[in-house]
Design a protein around this motif. Structure first.
Motif, PDB file in Angstrom:
ATOM      1  N   GLY A 147      -6.560 -13.944  -2.161  1.00 19.67           N
ATOM      2  CA  GLY A 147      -5.293 -13.906  -2.882  1.00 19.67           C
ATOM      3  C   GLY A 147      -4.579 -15.241  -2.914  1.00 19.67           C
ATOM      4  O   GLY A 147      -4.083 -15.667  -3.965  1.00 19.67           O
ATOM      5  N   TYR A 183      -4.154  -6.533  -1.409  1.00 17.88           N
ATOM      6  CA  TYR A 183      -5.517  -6.985  -1.167  1.00 17.88           C
ATOM      7  C   TYR A 183      -5.874  -6.829   0.308  1.00 17.88           C
ATOM      8  O   TYR A 183      -5.224  -7.390   1.185  1.00 17.88           O
ATOM      9  CB  TYR A 183      -5.667  -8.459  -1.559  1.00 17.88           C
ATOM     10  CG  TYR A 183      -5.596  -8.732  -3.047  1.00 17.88           C
ATOM     11  CD1 TYR A 183      -5.629  -7.699  -3.982  1.00 17.88           C
ATOM     12  CD2 TYR A 183      -5.503 -10.033  -3.525  1.00 17.88           C
ATOM     13  CE1 TYR A 183      -5.571  -7.957  -5.338  1.00 17.88           C
ATOM     14  CE2 TYR A 183      -5.446 -10.302  -4.882  1.00 17.88           C
ATOM     15  CZ  TYR A 183      -5.478  -9.258  -5.788  1.00 17.88           C
ATOM     16  OH  TYR A 183      -5.418  -9.526  -7.148  1.00 17.88           O
ATOM     17  N   HIS A 184      -6.925  -6.067   0.565  1.00 19.28           N
ATOM     18  CA  HIS A 184      -7.406  -5.856   1.932  1.00 19.28           C
ATOM     19  C   HIS A 184      -8.382  -6.946   2.328  1.00 19.28           C
ATOM     20  O   HIS A 184      -8.784  -7.787   1.517  1.00 19.28           O
ATOM     21  CB  HIS A 184      -8.063  -4.478   2.063  1.00 19.28           C
ATOM     22  CG  HIS A 184      -9.435  -4.404   1.446  1.00 19.28           C
ATOM     23  ND1 HIS A 184     -10.571  -4.835   2.106  1.00 19.28           N
ATOM     24  CD2 HIS A 184      -9.861  -3.946   0.238  1.00 19.28           C
ATOM     25  CE1 HIS A 184     -11.628  -4.642   1.337  1.00 19.28           C
ATOM     26  NE2 HIS A 184     -11.228  -4.107   0.187  1.00 19.28           N
ATOM     27  N   GLY A 185      -8.787  -6.931   3.597  1.00 19.04           N
ATOM     28  CA  GLY A 185      -9.727  -7.918   4.101  1.00 19.04           C
ATOM     29  C   GLY A 185     -10.923  -7.291   4.782  1.00 19.04           C
ATOM     30  O   GLY A 185     -11.375  -6.203   4.430  1.00 19.04           O
ATOM     31  N   GLY A 208      -8.102 -10.695   2.308  1.00 18.47           N
ATOM     32  CA  GLY A 208      -7.253 -10.502   1.143  1.00 18.47           C
ATOM     33  C   GLY A 208      -6.396 -11.715   0.871  1.00 18.47           C
ATOM     34  O   GLY A 208      -6.031 -12.001  -0.275  1.00 18.47           O
ATOM     35  N   GLY A 209      -6.073 -12.474   1.934  1.00 17.26           N
ATOM     36  CA  GLY A 209      -5.330 -13.713   1.785  1.00 17.26           C
ATOM     37  C   GLY A 209      -6.218 -14.885   1.406  1.00 17.26           C
ATOM     38  O   GLY A 209      -5.833 -15.728   0.598  1.00 17.26           O
ATOM     39  N   THR A 253      -3.225 -14.090   7.888  1.00 13.43           N
ATOM     40  CA  THR A 253      -4.187 -14.703   6.974  1.00 13.43           C
ATOM     41  C   THR A 253      -3.867 -16.182   6.820  1.00 13.43           C
ATOM     42  O   THR A 253      -2.836 -16.656   7.295  1.00 13.43           O
ATOM     43  CB  THR A 253      -4.176 -14.002   5.608  1.00 13.43           C
ATOM     44  OG1 THR A 253      -5.297 -14.421   4.836  1.00 13.43           O
ATOM     45  CG2 THR A 253      -2.886 -14.280   4.844  1.00 13.43           C
ATOM     46  N   THR A 292       2.554 -12.259   2.995  1.00 20.55           N
ATOM     47  CA  THR A 292       1.285 -12.426   3.694  1.00 20.55           C
ATOM     48  C   THR A 292       1.389 -11.919   5.121  1.00 20.55           C
ATOM     49  O   THR A 292       2.460 -11.932   5.730  1.00 20.55           O
ATOM     50  CB  THR A 292       0.852 -13.899   3.748  1.00 20.55           C
ATOM     51  OG1 THR A 292       1.817 -14.639   4.497  1.00 20.55           O
ATOM     52  CG2 THR A 292       0.733 -14.489   2.367  1.00 20.55           C
ATOM     53  N   LEU A 321       2.287  -9.927  -4.854  1.00 22.76           N
ATOM     54  CA  LEU A 321       1.069  -9.854  -4.046  1.00 22.76           C
ATOM     55  C   LEU A 321       1.412  -9.627  -2.587  1.00 22.76           C
ATOM     56  O   LEU A 321       2.275 -10.308  -2.036  1.00 22.76           O
ATOM     57  CB  LEU A 321       0.276 -11.152  -4.178  1.00 22.76           C
ATOM     58  CG  LEU A 321      -0.930 -11.331  -3.237  1.00 22.76           C
ATOM     59  CD1 LEU A 321      -2.028 -10.320  -3.554  1.00 22.76           C
ATOM     60  CD2 LEU A 321      -1.483 -12.755  -3.308  1.00 22.76           C
ATOM     61  N   CYS A 354      -1.041  -9.595   0.869  1.00 25.67           N
ATOM     62  CA  CYS A 354      -2.426  -9.857   1.252  1.00 25.67           C
ATOM     63  C   CYS A 354      -2.536 -10.087   2.760  1.00 25.67           C
ATOM     64  O   CYS A 354      -1.623 -10.627   3.381  1.00 25.67           O
ATOM     65  CB  CYS A 354      -2.994 -11.046   0.493  1.00 25.67           C
ATOM     66  SG  CYS A 354      -2.044 -12.583   0.640  1.00 25.67           S
ATOM     67  N   GLN A 355      -3.682  -9.678   3.298  1.00 27.53           N
ATOM     68  CA  GLN A 355      -3.945  -9.793   4.736  1.00 27.53           C
ATOM     69  C   GLN A 355      -5.421 -10.116   4.940  1.00 27.53           C
ATOM     70  O   GLN A 355      -6.280  -9.670   4.170  1.00 27.53           O
ATOM     71  CB  GLN A 355      -3.562  -8.476   5.436  1.00 27.53           C
ATOM     72  CG  GLN A 355      -3.836  -8.402   6.925  1.00 27.53           C
ATOM     73  CD  GLN A 355      -5.149  -7.665   7.243  1.00 27.53           C
ATOM     74  OE1 GLN A 355      -5.708  -6.991   6.379  1.00 27.53           O
ATOM     75  NE2 GLN A 355      -5.621  -7.795   8.456  1.00 27.53           N
TER      76      GLN A 355
END
Length: 303
Positions: free
Chosen positions: A129, A52-54, A125-126, A148, A145, A119, A121-122
């Motif tokens: 997520g 998951y991007h941010g 995305g965090g 995030t 992680t 998962l 995530c950053q």
């Protein structure tokens, strides 16, 4: 309001991004629908990891990690959030909300990857997520992680307040240059252009401008109650949970201890603060981040 579609010609020369296009139709709310684009690489029956991007990036951010993870035996799923990348973009800033992003990403996952998954995530995305982990921890096998957090009000840092003000008011909101300034290593001109590609004009940047103002870092903001409820599930998440944060991130580089001390699965893991690593850690330290995913998948017994 219009829901803008991406212009394929702007993505014709994206470097190091050979991935096929995949699409899922999402109910955006208020009678609108939109297409969410995602990368799907690796065998369908391989262990799945969600990437998951941010803000204000897109799945291009994972181009260096995906080949490493596929070679290690994963199926990699990397969506472009609504308003970003190749996904459709409502052009009204006020249409975007934290809860709507949660709904949009949840719809995508339910349709594309309903099985248990890992998962990574950053950034936002965090925020998305980790909230989803807290709401349904049984659906996640492990979590890694970077840069995030899951905020529940308080007092925002001066650096974040400056970023929020800039995103809202700057007449020159140049996405590629923002990515350049928030990495510790130099991006090429082609890479900067790749981050600009989703945003040909001001209406297409509505989602990117909206995100900073949606972070619930001050008391009374929307999202605080939902995140507080999610923290109950997140804190008790006892499967492998790893933090790999960038030392050169001025906004989020120091918050990893807040995750480590609160989340059960973070106990005893080899957390790290990565040197020569800015906010967009996937650009600066992709090998270390991918290895973190591999290590947590092994610990979880899924790889």
């Amino acid at each position: 309001m219009q829901v803008l579609e991406y212009d394929p010609t702007r993505f014709a020369d994206i470097p190091d991004y050979p991935f096929s296009e995949n699409w899922q139709t999402i109910d955006l709310g208020e009678g609108y629908s939109g297409k969410m684009h995602y990368v799907d690489e690796g065998p369908n029956d391989a262990p799945t990891v969600l990437l998951y991007h941010g803000e204000p990036s897109w799945s291009f951010l994972y181009r260096k990690m995906i080949p490493i993870l596929v070679d290690a035996g994963f199926r990699c799923l990397a969506p472009d959030l609504i308003g970003f990348g190749k996904s459709d973009k409502p052009d009204d800033i006020g249409f975007y909300s934290y809860d709507r992003h949660i709904s949009w990403l949840g719809q995508w996952r339910d349709a594309v990857a309903p099985q248990d998954a890992g998962l990574f995530c950053q950034d936002w995305g965090g925020l998305l997520g980790l909230r989803l982990v807290g709401e349904a921890p049984e659906r996640f096998q492990y979590v890694v992680t970077s840069n995030t957090f899951l905020p529940t009000g308080g007092t925002p840092s001066p650096a974040f307040l400056a970023w929020r003000h800039f995103a809202k008011t700057s007449p020159e909101f140049q996405i590629g240059e923002l990515l350049q300034r928030a990495t510790a290593t130099e991006r090429t001109a082609a890479e900067v252009a790749a981050y600009d590609a989703p945003f040909p004009d001001e209406p297409s940047k509505a989602g990117a401008r909206a995100f900073p103002a949606l972070v619930p870092v001050e008391d009374g903001m929307d999202g605080i109650e939902q995140n507080e409820r999610a923290w109950k599930g997140l804190a008790s998440f006892d499967k492998p949970f790893l933090t790999l944060f960038g030392k050169d991130d001025p906004v989020l580089g120091t918050v990893s201890p807040l995750l480590i001390k609160r989340i059960a699965g973070a106990k005893g893991q080899h957390h790290d603060m990565l040197s020569t690593c800015g906010h967009f850690s996937q650009e600066d330290r992709p090998q270390e981040l991918a290895q973190g995913v591999i290590d947590m998948a092994h610990k979880a017994g899924v790889l």
